[in-house]
Design a protein around this motif. Structure first.
Motif, short mmCIF file in Angstrom:
data_model
loop_
_atom_site.label_atom_id
_atom_site.label_comp_id
_atom_site.label_asym_id
_atom_site.label_seq_id
_atom_site.Cartn_x
_atom_site.Cartn_y
_atom_site.Cartn_z
N GLU A 245 38.36 11.01 45.11
CA GLU A 245 36.58 11.65 45.90
C GLU A 245 36.02 12.87 44.95
OE1 GLU A 245 35.01 12.53 50.42
OE2 GLU A 245 37.71 11.55 50.54
N HIS A 246 37.46 13.49 45.26
CA HIS A 246 37.01 15.26 44.98
C HIS A 246 37.19 15.45 43.75
CE1 HIS A 246 38.46 16.51 49.65
NE2 HIS A 246 38.54 15.76 49.21
N LEU A 247 37.85 15.12 43.03
CA LEU A 247 37.93 15.43 41.53
C LEU A 247 37.47 14.14 40.49
CD1 LEU A 247 41.86 16.40 41.04
CD2 LEU A 247 39.78 17.87 41.38
N GLY A 248 36.79 13.34 40.82
CA GLY A 248 35.77 12.42 39.73
C GLY A 248 34.91 12.87 39.55
N PRO A 249 33.73 13.38 40.99
CA PRO A 249 32.20 14.24 39.88
C PRO A 249 32.92 14.74 38.64
CG PRO A 249 32.21 14.01 42.48
CD PRO A 249 34.25 13.69 41.98
N PRO A 250 33.94 15.77 39.23
CA PRO A 250 34.52 17.40 37.86
C PRO A 250 34.74 16.05 36.42
CG PRO A 250 34.69 17.74 40.25
CD PRO A 250 34.19 16.41 40.31
N MET A 251 35.52 15.65 36.64
CA MET A 251 35.79 14.67 35.89
C MET A 251 34.39 13.64 34.88
SD MET A 251 38.60 11.80 36.01
CE MET A 251 37.93 10.49 36.82
N VAL A 252 33.57 13.45 35.94
CA VAL A 252 32.32 12.81 35.14
C VAL A 252 31.97 13.79 34.09
CG1 VAL A 252 29.99 11.66 35.58
CG2 VAL A 252 32.80 10.79 36.58
N GLU A 253 31.83 14.98 34.91
CA GLU A 253 31.38 16.20 33.97
C GLU A 253 31.92 16.26 33.04
OE1 GLU A 253 30.86 19.30 36.21
OE2 GLU A 253 29.10 18.67 37.30
N TRP A 254 33.26 16.56 33.05
CA TRP A 254 34.45 16.58 31.24
C TRP A 254 33.78 15.47 30.46
CZ3 TRP A 254 39.23 16.61 34.69
CH2 TRP A 254 39.18 18.12 35.88
N TRP A 255 33.65 14.25 31.00
CA TRP A 255 33.30 13.01 29.85
C TRP A 255 32.49 13.47 29.31
CZ3 TRP A 255 33.65 8.40 34.42
CH2 TRP A 255 35.61 8.49 34.28
N ASN A 256 31.20 14.01 30.07
CA ASN A 256 29.98 14.35 29.33
C ASN A 256 29.77 15.16 28.51
OD1 ASN A 256 28.75 12.08 31.15
ND2 ASN A 256 27.64 13.34 32.77
N ASP A 257 31.02 15.79 28.04
CA ASP A 257 30.95 16.99 27.92
C ASP A 257 32.27 16.80 26.78
OD1 ASP A 257 30.17 20.20 27.30
OD2 ASP A 257 32.75 20.17 27.15
N LEU A 258 32.54 15.47 26.02
CA LEU A 258 33.15 14.97 25.29
C LEU A 258 32.18 14.93 23.45
CD1 LEU A 258 35.99 12.88 26.42
CD2 LEU A 258 36.11 14.62 26.65
N ARG A 259 32.73 15.23 23.14
CA ARG A 259 32.32 15.16 21.77
C ARG A 259 32.49 14.39 20.56
NH1 ARG A 259 30.77 21.47 19.84
NH2 ARG A 259 32.62 20.47 18.57
N GLU A 260 32.22 13.65 19.60
CA GLU A 260 32.54 12.47 18.63
C GLU A 260 32.60 12.90 17.62
OE1 GLU A 260 29.98 8.87 18.68
OE2 GLU A 260 30.40 9.23 20.86
N PRO A 261 33.77 14.01 17.50
CA PRO A 261 34.11 14.65 15.38
C PRO A 261 34.06 13.78 14.90
CG PRO A 261 35.96 14.54 16.85
CD PRO A 261 35.61 13.54 17.81
N GLU A 262 33.86 14.54 13.64
CA GLU A 262 33.52 13.59 12.56
C GLU A 262 34.66 14.01 11.98
OE1 GLU A 262 29.88 14.15 10.12
OE2 GLU A 262 29.02 13.88 11.55
#
Length: 314
Positions: A245-262
């Motif tokens: 409830e409290h950390l789920g939304p920030p965690m989703v923001e972190w997921w969206n900031d993850l990149r796909e390195p080469e």
């Protein structure tokens, strides 16, 4: 399927195969170890002996090891066959066809494959129902985890037999209910490595500090309960529901900031040089210290009821 296992054939005398052999010997089995690739017998025997010493096995255990050059010969008369050969699909298909022909139909044929599902090679067998993956975590004579994966033709009896034998060897087998590239644990590792490589590549942290961060932070907790149970406990009285409830939304923001390195040559060189600097004491020295710590950690977890059987989960 046979669960009263007295003779184990291990095909592949590399690090995984020799580790499996040491584990089976330490649990009273006779082991027939074969290596079609031609690894020198003396080297294989010395490696298995070192694993037996790790496990404080009785001196007579080594006498139950026989070495073979032919996989089918080693498998003949075995109650269980464990394949620990190269990760090449064509090789596994040919090998499992030969193992299938050399063994009784009620003998489990288990692959240590780290990525292939059994459906990709069990159809090369006349009795595909006894073929499955039993993917260990390296080194399997010390680390209890084994992922058990069935294929399209694997019988429930084969799965149950594999789980029973592995429990009897003091392992922590988990049932993976889908055939996925890399199974489950390697996919979890790959997700962490992807972000770790990206963080190193973008200069956010050094290789040594990244390893320190995981080993001295979340890794300590994950070794005891795993990531989801650990997350639940961090939520206090509200547990997992409170965390999400409290950390789920920030965690989703972190997921969206993850990149796909080469995995570029430059990043590869950075990772290689970084870990070489980090482990300046030498791989063998660090590995020996790690394995000693693993043995002590496993003993502590068992004493506290947080062992491979699942801990306090009545």
């Amino acid at each position: 399927m046979r669960t009263d296992v007295q003779v184990v054939a291990v095909v592949g005398a590399g690090s995984i195969g020799c580790s499996w052999a040491g584990l089976a010997l330490a649990h009273g089995m006779a082991v027939r170890l074969a290596d079609p690739a031609g690894i020198p017998r003396d080297r294989a025997a010395d490696t298995v002996a070192a694993h037996l010493a790790d496990l404080h096995a009785p001196a007579e255990a080594a006498a139950r090891l026989t070495l073979h050059s032919d996989a089918a010969e080693a498998a003949g008369g075995a109650d269980l066959v464990i394949e620990a050969g190269p990760e090449r699909l064509a090789f596994k298909r040919d090998l499992f066809a030969a193992l299938d022909a050399a063994t009784a139909p009620d003998v489990l044929l288990a692959s240590s494959s780290s990525g292939f599902g059994p459906s990709s090679f069990q159809d090369a067998c006349t009795h595909p129902e006894r073929v499955l993956v039993a993917h260990p975590f390296n080194p399997p004579h010390l680390i209890p985890l084994v992922e058990v994966v069935g294929g399209a033709s694997t019988s429930p009896e084969a799965i149950a037999a594999a789980m029973s034998v592995l429990h009897g060897w003091g392992r922590c087998p988990i049932r993976v209910n889908a055939e996925l590239p890399g199974h489950v644990v390697n996919r979890l590792q790959a997700a962490l490595w992807r972000e770790a490589y990206d963080l190193v590549g973008r200069g956010a942290i050094s290789v040594a500090d990244l390893d320190l961060a995981v080993a001295n932070g979340p890794g300590l907790r994950w070794a005891l309960l795993g990531p989801i149970a650990t997350q639940h406990l961090s939520g206090g009285p509200g547990g997992m529901a409170h965390v999400l409830e409290h950390l789920g939304p920030p965690m989703v923001e972190w997921w969206n900031d993850l990149r796909e390195p080469e995995l570029t040559p430059e990043l590869t060189a950075q990772l290689v040089s970084g870990v070489q600097e980090e482990l300046a004491a030498g791989d063998d020295v660090i590995r020996a210290r790690r394995d000693e710590a693993l043995r002590e950690l496993l003993a502590l977890k068992s004493r506290l009821g947080l062992d491979s059987a699942g801990g306090d989960r009545e």
